[in-house]
Design a protein around this motif. Structure first.
Motif, mmCIF file in Angstrom:
data_model
loop_
_atom_site.group_PDB
_atom_site.id
_atom_site.type_symbol
_atom_site.label_atom_id
_atom_site.label_comp_id
_atom_site.label_asym_id
_atom_site.label_seq_id
_atom_site.Cartn_x
_atom_site.Cartn_y
_atom_site.Cartn_z
ATOM 1 N N VAL A 224 -7.168 -7.873 -8.795
ATOM 2 C CA VAL A 224 -6.195 -8.777 -8.170
ATOM 3 C C VAL A 224 -4.781 -8.209 -8.291
ATOM 4 C CG1 VAL A 224 -5.048 -11.020 -8.463
ATOM 5 C CG2 VAL A 224 -7.536 -10.895 -8.340
ATOM 6 N N GLY A 225 -4.435 -7.756 -9.495
ATOM 7 C CA GLY A 225 -3.094 -7.197 -9.703
ATOM 8 C C GLY A 225 -2.880 -5.952 -8.862
ATOM 9 N N LEU A 226 -3.905 -5.075 -8.844
ATOM 10 C CA LEU A 226 -3.780 -3.824 -8.086
ATOM 11 C C LEU A 226 -3.658 -4.100 -6.595
ATOM 12 C CD1 LEU A 226 -6.546 -1.869 -9.987
ATOM 13 C CD2 LEU A 226 -4.114 -1.276 -9.994
ATOM 14 N N THR A 227 -4.470 -5.039 -6.098
ATOM 15 C CA THR A 227 -4.405 -5.367 -4.676
ATOM 16 C C THR A 227 -3.026 -5.944 -4.341
ATOM 17 O OG1 THR A 227 -6.752 -5.882 -4.818
ATOM 18 C CG2 THR A 227 -5.630 -6.530 -2.807
ATOM 19 N N ALA A 228 -2.480 -6.731 -5.264
ATOM 20 C CA ALA A 228 -1.145 -7.285 -5.040
ATOM 21 C C ALA A 228 -0.105 -6.170 -4.944
ATOM 22 C CB ALA A 228 -0.783 -8.258 -6.159
ATOM 23 N N ILE A 229 -0.230 -5.157 -5.833
ATOM 24 C CA ILE A 229 0.695 -4.011 -5.773
ATOM 25 C C ILE A 229 0.566 -3.328 -4.412
ATOM 26 C CG2 ILE A 229 1.174 -1.690 -6.653
ATOM 27 C CD1 ILE A 229 0.300 -2.567 -9.376
ATOM 28 N N SER A 230 -0.690 -3.123 -4.006
ATOM 29 C CA SER A 230 -0.950 -2.426 -2.753
ATOM 30 C C SER A 230 -0.367 -3.192 -1.567
ATOM 31 C CB SER A 230 -2.449 -2.244 -2.596
ATOM 32 O OG SER A 230 -2.742 -1.604 -1.397
ATOM 33 N N MET A 231 -0.538 -4.509 -1.571
ATOM 34 C CA MET A 231 0.001 -5.310 -0.473
ATOM 35 C C MET A 231 1.520 -5.310 -0.501
ATOM 36 S SD MET A 231 -2.380 -8.590 0.052
ATOM 37 C CE MET A 231 -3.909 -8.755 -0.774
ATOM 38 N N ALA A 232 2.081 -5.381 -1.711
ATOM 39 C CA ALA A 232 3.545 -5.351 -1.819
ATOM 40 C C ALA A 232 4.071 -4.062 -1.204
ATOM 41 C CB ALA A 232 3.968 -5.453 -3.279
ATOM 42 N N MET A 233 3.364 -2.949 -1.502
ATOM 43 C CA MET A 233 3.773 -1.669 -0.934
ATOM 44 C C MET A 233 3.613 -1.677 0.581
ATOM 45 S SD MET A 233 2.403 1.198 -3.529
ATOM 46 C CE MET A 233 1.571 2.128 -2.277
ATOM 47 N N ALA A 234 2.489 -2.229 1.035
ATOM 48 C CA ALA A 234 2.229 -2.264 2.480
ATOM 49 C C ALA A 234 3.349 -3.014 3.207
ATOM 50 C CB ALA A 234 0.886 -2.928 2.760
ATOM 51 N N PHE A 235 3.847 -4.087 2.589
ATOM 52 C CA PHE A 235 4.878 -4.877 3.263
ATOM 53 C C PHE A 235 6.256 -4.251 3.121
ATOM 54 C CE2 PHE A 235 1.729 -8.380 2.604
ATOM 55 C CZ PHE A 235 1.441 -8.513 3.947
ATOM 56 N N SER A 236 6.423 -3.356 2.134
ATOM 57 C CA SER A 236 7.770 -2.815 1.891
ATOM 58 C C SER A 236 8.014 -1.457 2.536
ATOM 59 C CB SER A 236 8.028 -2.678 0.390
ATOM 60 O OG SER A 236 7.545 -3.800 -0.295
ATOM 61 N N VAL A 237 6.963 -0.622 2.641
ATOM 62 C CA VAL A 237 7.203 0.754 3.096
ATOM 63 C C VAL A 237 7.602 0.776 4.569
ATOM 64 C CG1 VAL A 237 5.695 1.905 1.458
ATOM 65 C CG2 VAL A 237 4.752 1.097 3.629
ATOM 66 N N LYS A 238 8.326 1.855 4.903
ATOM 67 C CA LYS A 238 8.786 2.004 6.283
ATOM 68 C C LYS A 238 7.672 2.556 7.177
ATOM 69 C CE LYS A 238 13.438 1.236 6.023
ATOM 70 N NZ LYS A 238 13.252 0.015 5.223
ATOM 71 N N SER A 239 6.811 3.417 6.602
ATOM 72 C CA SER A 239 5.757 3.992 7.434
ATOM 73 C C SER A 239 4.510 4.183 6.588
ATOM 74 C CB SER A 239 6.195 5.348 7.978
ATOM 75 O OG SER A 239 6.129 6.301 6.941
ATOM 76 N N HIS A 240 3.358 4.360 7.253
ATOM 77 C CA HIS A 240 2.146 4.502 6.453
ATOM 78 C C HIS A 240 2.083 5.847 5.740
ATOM 79 C CE1 HIS A 240 0.624 5.773 10.494
ATOM 80 N NE2 HIS A 240 0.091 6.721 9.773
ATOM 81 N N GLY A 241 2.876 6.822 6.212
ATOM 82 C CA GLY A 241 2.976 8.097 5.501
ATOM 83 C C GLY A 241 3.471 7.870 4.073
ATOM 84 N N ASP A 242 4.533 7.061 3.958
ATOM 85 C CA ASP A 242 5.090 6.728 2.636
ATOM 86 C C ASP A 242 4.028 6.089 1.768
ATOM 87 O OD1 ASP A 242 7.441 7.580 3.589
ATOM 88 O OD2 ASP A 242 8.443 5.627 3.669
ATOM 89 N N PHE A 243 3.289 5.156 2.378
ATOM 90 C CA PHE A 243 2.285 4.408 1.637
ATOM 91 C C PHE A 243 1.262 5.350 1.018
ATOM 92 C CE2 PHE A 243 -1.701 2.131 1.211
ATOM 93 C CZ PHE A 243 -1.317 0.927 0.653
ATOM 94 N N PHE A 244 0.748 6.271 1.842
ATOM 95 C CA PHE A 244 -0.307 7.142 1.336
ATOM 96 C C PHE A 244 0.231 8.170 0.333
ATOM 97 C CE2 PHE A 244 -2.403 5.486 5.163
ATOM 98 C CZ PHE A 244 -3.518 4.975 4.544
#
Lengths: 259, 323
Positions: free
Chosen positions: A154-174
């Motif tokens: 749950v915590g990890l998925t929350a981190i991942s979603m937070a990143m998904a909503f904050s990053v400018k592009s999916h390149g940054d995310f990966f």
């Protein structure tokens, strides 16, 4: 309330349908941790690993707890990816323009990721069983392992979603994902016990929530309740804190992105 | 004549990190009309649309949709509107029917309502044959039709379309226009953004020309064109150093309203072409000013755009086409 469930059910079904359309990717995701880590790594290091150090009858039995938590880690950290694509192609906007409760999008993702991860953990334990690893705490132990996995996930998925909503592009995310995942594994007790690590690595690994999770899962598999219980209670406390922190961050990122 | 107002936008402003995307916009959308927000990319039209569909909060001013505030009554607004985002807001793994089923649940339709409405919509947008194929096999035009069916699923009073024909081929474009007109026939108010002049001209009942976050002109396309006054004669002059001389001579001729110099020659607004044209040609002959090209037309919407924004919308077109 009835409407809320209608939304969550429909959104969760969407993830299930997508997965069922991506059969190849599903197979790959499912098989990869077992094949790569458990079977190859476990057997490869069978003789190289010192049983005095690992305190297990075989390296595979030592490694099983690590692979279980690693799977939780990888699934959790990748849990936001689909929302990231939804955000980028405008599908999220379409969902948000409907009169749904804002949280159902998030909640459906948690339900989906947690379910898939739990199934995967069961498969990993099953494969380990084929190699002679039987959790000594039995079915209740397996249930406890699943519960710890869920709390960490749950915590990890929350981190991942937070990143998904904050990053400018999916390149940054990966990039961030790639940067996070392997060090998290090496700087934990997944592959080697803390005591056998070089001092500085062992020191850092103490602060890794993954270490806490593994330290509770491992005695459930190897040693029995007496040794496991203190770790289990400890990890539940740590995970409550970890989850609260991650969910708070995730909620903030979500609110910033969605308004 | 007073008409029922569907949307009231009052002194609307939106600032992103010190950039004013929308600046003091005020306009009304009447019930039952097709209203267009026309402007180049980055003009603020999508931001305006997102505020109206409750996805963005304005930093100043307000938007009222069917009497409901876009922020305070967001949930009620969402129930009464449909939204068609720009192309590709589609889950490529789901079939067309599954998209509609998903949205039916998100709009809290009962299973009975959903099972009657979904086939109707698939029929309306002519996707019955492809309804059970994954959306990744759809052409651009088919995806757009699915988008529209999704927008119509809640049976909305107002439908919002964001660049409905961006990147479509001519055939699909005309079909989409037909669909939009059909919605107006059904009594749905349509609000759309576009950066295509011909689309605004032929499809919209009224348009707001937006540039730099502000409204530059507002009205029916024809009114705006008539408002410019006079037909346009454009001259392309071979020797550019003669342009000023010619401009001075033309200014005082009869039936001439206004003369502006362009990089290649002159744009002349005339009251009656049959009087003005011979006089202009006469003046050019007298000055031995050779004309390369003469163009005469009724005012077009791009002339309106240039008159109000000082530039052509086409300057931005290549950017708009980029993926």
């Amino acid at each position: 309330m009835k409407e809320y469930w209608q939304e969550i059910r429909a959104l969760t079904m969407r993830w299930v349908r997508r997965l069922s359309r991506e059969k190849f990717s599903m197979l790959f995701t499912l098989v990869q941790p077992m094949l790569f880590w458990l079977i190859f790594f476990g057997n490869l290091f069978q003789r190289a690993a010192d049983m005095q150090v690992t305190q297990a009858s075989s390296y595979i039995s030592f490694l099983t707890a690590g692979v279980v938590v690693m799977t939780v880690l990888n699934n959790g950290l990748a849990g936001g990816v689909d929302l990231l694509f939804d955000k980028e192609n405008g599908f999220l906007e379409r969902l948000m323009s409907t009169p749904i409760h804002r949280t159902s999008v998030i909640l459906s993702r948690f339900i989906f990721v947690t379910t898939i991860t739990s199934l995967q953990v069961l498969v990993i334990l099953g494969v380990a069983w084929l190699f002679g690893v039987q959790p000594v705490t039995g079915l209740l132990g397996v249930a406890t392992i699943l519960f710890i996995g869920m709390m960490f996930g749950v915590g990890l998925t929350a981190i991942s979603m937070a990143m998904a909503f904050s990053v400018k592009s999916h390149g940054d995310f990966f990039s961030v994902l790639g940067f996070l995942s392997l060090p998290m594994i090496f700087l934990s007790s997944a592959l080697v016990p803390l005591a056998a690590m070089p001092g500085w690595m062992g020191f850092l690994a103490q602060f890794n929530p993954m270490t806490w999770a593994i330290d509770a899962v491992r005695p459930l598999i190897l040693h029995g309740w007496a040794e496991a219980l203190p770790h289990v209670f400890m990890v539940i406390g740590v995970m409550v804190l970890f989850d609260a922190l991650c969910l708070y961050g995730g909620a903030r990122a979500f609110r910033r992105a969605i308004g | 004549m007073s008409r029922a107002v569907a949307i009231e936008v009052s002194h609307l402003g939106k600032t992103y990190e010190k950039v004013r995307a929308v600046d003091d916009l005020s306009f009304q959308v009447y019930a039952g009309e097709i209203f267009g927000l026309l402007g180049p990319n980055g003009a603020g039209k999508s931001t305006t649309l997102r505020i109206l569909i409750t996805l963005l909060h304005p930093t100043s001013g307000s938007a009222t949709i069917l009497g409901m505030n876009s922020v305070k009554d967001a949930d009620r607004v969402r129930k009464t509107i449909g939204y068609v985002p720009q192309e590709r807001a589609i889950d490529r793994f789901l079939t067309g029917r599954e998209h509609l089923e998903l949205l039916a649940d998100l709009y809290h339709l009962s299973p009975e309502d959903a099972s009657t409405r979904i086939p109707q919509l698939l029929k309306l947008v002519e996707l019955e044959q492809q309804a059970d194929r994954p959306a990744k096999t759809y052409s651009g035009g088919m995806k757009r039709k699915l988008d529209i069916a999704c927008g119509l699923l809640p049976d909305p009073k107002i439908l919002f379309l964001d660049e409905p024909t961006l990147g479509l081929d001519v055939q699909s474009r005309l079909r989409i226009w037909d669909h939009v007109r059909a919605m107006r026939e059904r009594g749905i108010t349509v609000v759309m953004t576009t950066n295509y002049l011909d689309e605004a001209d032929q499809l919209c009942d009224r348009i707001a020309i937006i540039d730099g976050g502000r409204i530059k002109a507002l009205g029916a396309p024809n009114e705006l064109k008539v408002g410019l006054g006079g037909d346009l004669v454009s001259l392309t002059v071979r020797e550019h150093d003669r342009v000023e001389l010619l401009a001075a001579a033309v200014k005082n001729l009869p039936a001439i309203r206004a003369v502006t110099t362009t990089p290649t020659g002159l744009d002349i607004r005339v009251d009656s072409p049959e009087k003005a044209l011979p006089a202009i040609l006469d003046a050019a002959n007298r000055l031995t000013c050779q004309l390369e090209f003469i163009d005469y037309h009724r005012p077009r919407l791009d002339d309106v755009f240039i008159a109000h924004t000082g530039r052509s919308i086409k300057d931005d077109q290549p950017k708009a086409e980029a993926p």
